[in-house]
Write an enzyme that holds these catalytic residues in place. Sequence first.
Site, PDB file in Angstrom:
ATOM      1  N   LYS A  15      60.122  20.206  41.682  1.00 28.96           N
ATOM      2  CA  LYS A  15      60.287  18.760  41.890  1.00 28.96           C
ATOM      3  C   LYS A  15      59.905  17.984  40.625  1.00 28.96           C
ATOM      4  CE  LYS A  15      57.494  18.439  45.511  1.00 28.96           C
ATOM      5  NZ  LYS A  15      57.063  19.825  45.748  1.00 28.96           N
ATOM      6  N   ARG A  90      55.466  13.214  53.304  1.00 25.43           N
ATOM      7  CA  ARG A  90      55.169  14.620  53.561  1.00 25.43           C
ATOM      8  C   ARG A  90      54.758  14.850  55.003  1.00 25.43           C
ATOM      9  NH1 ARG A  90      53.404  16.015  47.946  1.00 25.43           N
ATOM     10  NH2 ARG A  90      52.827  18.183  47.773  1.00 25.43           N
ATOM     11  N   ARG A 129      52.329  28.174  36.161  1.00 23.30           N
ATOM     12  CA  ARG A 129      52.641  26.799  35.770  1.00 23.30           C
ATOM     13  C   ARG A 129      51.538  26.213  34.885  1.00 23.30           C
ATOM     14  NH1 ARG A 129      54.255  22.442  40.253  1.00 23.30           N
ATOM     15  NH2 ARG A 129      52.172  22.757  41.137  1.00 23.30           N
ATOM     16  N   ARG A 162      46.645  23.300  36.937  1.00 23.27           N
ATOM     17  CA  ARG A 162      46.101  22.462  37.997  1.00 23.27           C
ATOM     18  C   ARG A 162      45.048  23.217  38.806  1.00 23.27           C
ATOM     19  NH1 ARG A 162      51.039  19.658  41.172  1.00 23.27           N
ATOM     20  NH2 ARG A 162      49.691  20.233  42.912  1.00 23.27           N
ATOM     21  N   ARG A 173      48.946  24.998  51.143  1.00 23.52           N
ATOM     22  CA  ARG A 173      50.004  24.015  50.837  1.00 23.52           C
ATOM     23  C   ARG A 173      51.326  24.458  51.466  1.00 23.52           C
ATOM     24  NH1 ARG A 173      48.806  24.213  44.736  1.00 23.52           N
ATOM     25  NH2 ARG A 173      50.581  22.890  44.267  1.00 23.52           N
TER      26      ARG A 173
HETATM   27  P1  AMP Z   1      51.824  17.692  44.447  1.00 30.67           P
HETATM   28  O1  AMP Z   1      51.509  17.339  43.034  1.00 30.67           O
HETATM   29  O2  AMP Z   1      53.012  16.957  44.984  1.00 30.67           O
HETATM   30  O3  AMP Z   1      51.919  19.169  44.674  1.00 30.67           O
HETATM   31  O4  AMP Z   1      50.573  17.193  45.322  1.00 30.67           O
HETATM   32  C1  AMP Z   1      49.283  17.709  45.109  1.00 30.67           C
HETATM   33  C2  AMP Z   1      48.398  17.428  46.312  1.00 30.67           C
HETATM   34  O5  AMP Z   1      48.262  16.005  46.498  1.00 30.67           O
HETATM   35  C3  AMP Z   1      48.931  17.937  47.649  1.00 30.67           C
HETATM   36  O6  AMP Z   1      48.625  19.305  47.850  1.00 30.67           O
HETATM   37  C4  AMP Z   1      48.191  17.024  48.626  1.00 30.67           C
HETATM   38  O7  AMP Z   1      46.839  17.423  48.770  1.00 30.67           O
HETATM   39  C5  AMP Z   1      48.203  15.695  47.878  1.00 30.67           C
HETATM   40  N1  AMP Z   1      49.407  14.903  48.237  1.00 30.67           N
HETATM   41  C6  AMP Z   1      50.463  14.619  47.441  1.00 30.67           C
HETATM   42  N2  AMP Z   1      51.379  13.882  48.085  1.00 30.67           N
HETATM   43  C7  AMP Z   1      50.893  13.705  49.335  1.00 30.67           C
HETATM   44  C8  AMP Z   1      51.378  13.052  50.497  1.00 30.67           C
HETATM   45  N3  AMP Z   1      52.566  12.415  50.522  1.00 30.67           N
HETATM   46  N4  AMP Z   1      50.602  13.063  51.619  1.00 30.67           N
HETATM   47  C9  AMP Z   1      49.402  13.665  51.615  1.00 30.67           C
HETATM   48  N5  AMP Z   1      48.891  14.324  50.571  1.00 30.67           N
HETATM   49  C10 AMP Z   1      49.615  14.357  49.430  1.00 30.67           C
END
Ligand code: AMP
Length: 225
Positions: A15, A90, A129, A162, A173
């Site tokens: 993404k 999400r 990554r 990360r 996740r």
């Molecule tokens: P990402 O960078 O999109 O993988 O997001 C990293 C982390 O941020 C996720 O594993 C969640 O803990 C949190 N997060 C990101 N977007 C959301 C969302 N829309 N709702 C809830 N938690 C989120």
Amino acid sequence: MTLNMLIMGPAGAGKGTMSELIEKKYNVAHISTGDMFRSEIKNNTELGQKATEYIKQGLLVPDEVTIAMVLKRMSQPDCDGGYLLDGFPRSLVQANVFDTKVIETPKEVNIVINLTVDKEALFDRIENRRICRQCGAVYNMHTLPPKVEGVCDNCGGELYQRADDNRESLERRMQSYEEETFPVLTHYRRLNLVHDVNASQTIEEVWADVQKVIDGFIAEHQEGK
Ligand code: AMP
């Protein structure tokens, strides 16, 4: 008509990589909830403190916190010319609140890009990554390594892994994706907005397919269909 897009897919689907390309070519505001949370954590804000434990564990940050953050960001003027939401909604609660806000407004969602990848490939992608601290560019130590180890090709920034890119957090996740985010896809599928893109291909191939989806939408609307 502006391009109002969501990009969906499990962790490691690409993404972030596709969002960077889409943002550059189509000039839309890229809103990554993950990036927003990471920046809040880095700056040790109240919001960052609320989010940090959930993120570390690979759990979703509570809906009310996330929704408030996104709606505030969406009210900024750069979103009026089109947006790309990356990592939001999400959960069905997030989707319902968001839809209610944008429906029948110029910000109504018109494209949902769903990146699909085999589950086994995701672990490999995530564990390899690396991300630039400065510009957010995404690398993969096997398939897309930087020219100099640990240094971003674009801006010379430091590359890091990360904190939540480990197996334990990743398993949670994946689970939260299947349980909470999958229903969001079903919801947008019913509205005929979802375009599936096979993200197991090379970056060039995925990007070509993503452009086909967006260009197809633009052409359809120019013809006034
Ligand atoms: P990402 O960078 O999109 O993988 O997001 C990293 C982390 O941020 C996720 O594993 C969640 O803990 C949190 N997060 C990101 N977007 C959301 C969302 N829309 N709702 C809830 N938690 C989120």
